[in-house]
Enzyme design. Structure first.
Site, PDB file in Angstrom:
ATOM      1  N   ARG A 195       0.874  -1.186   0.000  1.00  0.00           N
ATOM      2  CA  ARG A 195       0.000   0.000   0.000  1.00  0.00           C
ATOM      3  C   ARG A 195       0.902   1.223   0.000  1.00  0.00           C
ATOM      4  O   ARG A 195       1.421   1.637   1.031  1.00  0.00           O
ATOM      5  CB  ARG A 195      -0.920  -0.002   1.214  1.00  0.00           C
ATOM      6  CG  ARG A 195      -1.945   1.121   1.217  1.00  0.00           C
ATOM      7  CD  ARG A 195      -2.940   0.930   2.359  1.00  0.00           C
ATOM      8  NE  ARG A 195      -3.991   1.920   2.308  1.00  0.00           N
ATOM      9  CZ  ARG A 195      -3.948   3.089   2.958  1.00  0.00           C
ATOM     10  NH1 ARG A 195      -2.901   3.387   3.708  1.00  0.00           N
ATOM     11  NH2 ARG A 195      -4.951   3.935   2.866  1.00  0.00           N
ATOM     12  N   SER A 247     -12.873  -4.269  -0.884  1.00  0.00           N
ATOM     13  CA  SER A 247     -13.357  -3.789   0.414  1.00  0.00           C
ATOM     14  C   SER A 247     -14.880  -3.757   0.406  1.00  0.00           C
ATOM     15  O   SER A 247     -15.489  -3.266  -0.548  1.00  0.00           O
ATOM     16  CB  SER A 247     -12.818  -2.390   0.710  1.00  0.00           C
ATOM     17  OG  SER A 247     -11.407  -2.400   0.767  1.00  0.00           O
ATOM     18  N   LYS A 291      -6.256   4.678   8.596  1.00  0.00           N
ATOM     19  CA  LYS A 291      -6.836   5.050   7.311  1.00  0.00           C
ATOM     20  C   LYS A 291      -7.951   6.053   7.556  1.00  0.00           C
ATOM     21  O   LYS A 291      -9.048   5.665   7.968  1.00  0.00           O
ATOM     22  CB  LYS A 291      -7.387   3.813   6.600  1.00  0.00           C
ATOM     23  CG  LYS A 291      -6.323   2.862   6.085  1.00  0.00           C
ATOM     24  CD  LYS A 291      -6.963   1.687   5.388  1.00  0.00           C
ATOM     25  CE  LYS A 291      -7.693   2.132   4.129  1.00  0.00           C
ATOM     26  NZ  LYS A 291      -8.305   1.018   3.399  1.00  0.00           N
TER      27      LYS A 291
END
Length: 217
Positions: free
Chosen positions: A45, A114, A143
């Site tokens: 990521r 997700s 996040k």
């Protein structure tokens, strides 16, 4: 690279982080420590780096994961995943739609999506997802776009309603991972529980022990 049986092993899924969320450590250092600690999947990521840098990093992590038999997933970037010969890609609800991602990837690589609700899970399943990232299970500051925590009950609801493996994500630590597994998740995804640990490999190892213990009942 699909695991035997094709559904993947998502028990301990470590997501890399930028140095600010990793005590200055690089994405490659995080991936290597996760592999040493027994992670079954690693996701790159890398949100704010130039594409060339992301690809170079992905290629290096892909090679290490391939040697270790660990699934390697790239966050968001289908182009990087294909160029690096990664095991797959993971997309969120605001990224490239799952169906379009699957069309670009082809049938073999993993596609993770997700999903915070049953409706999103159903859509991801129809659009070719191989696994679901469900969360944020617990409140998290890692996040900012993760939204409000959905809780263990949502993990249980989605896992019971869908044939796809569910990976709980968001605010998960060594201490609170077991309830996520007992709710029906196939695994847990973590960032700072590993990246901010004094010893990242040891933290991964402890998480793997907790997950395996919870799965064994």
């Amino acid at each position: 690279m699909r695991s035997p049986g094709g559904r993947g092993d998502w028990r301990v899924y470590v997501i890399t982080a930028d140095p600010a969320q990793a005590r200055g450590r690089s994405h490659i250092e995080i991936a290597e420590a996760a592999i040493r600690g027994g992670a079954t999947a690693v996701q790159l990521r890398m949100k704010n780096a130039p594409a060339r840098t992301v690809l170079e990093t992905a290629r290096r992590i892909a090679a290490r994961c391939r040697d270790a038999g660990v699934a390697f997933i790239v966050n968001d970037r289908v182009d990087v995943a294909l160029a690096a010969e990664a095991g797959g890609v993971h997309v969120g609800q605001d990224d490239l739609p799952a169906a379009a991602t699957r069309a670009l990837l082809g049938a073999a690589p993993y596609l993770g999506v997700s999903a915070a609700t049953r409706e999103e899970a159903d859509a991801a399943s129809r659009d070719g997802a191989d696994y679901l990232g469900v969360g944020a299970v617990y409140a998290t500051a890692t996040k900012p776009d993760a939204g409000e925590a959905v809780g263990i009950a949502r993990v249980r609801e989605v896992a019971a309603s869908c044939d796809l493996p569910v990976v709980g994500i968001g605010g998960i630590t060594i201490e609170n991972a077991a309830p996520v597994i007992r709710a029906g998740a196939a695994g847990v995804a973590v960032i700072t529980a590993v990246t901010m640990a004094d010893d990242m490999a040891a933290a991964t190892r402890r998480l793997r022990e907790e997950v395996d213990r919870a799965r064994a009942g």
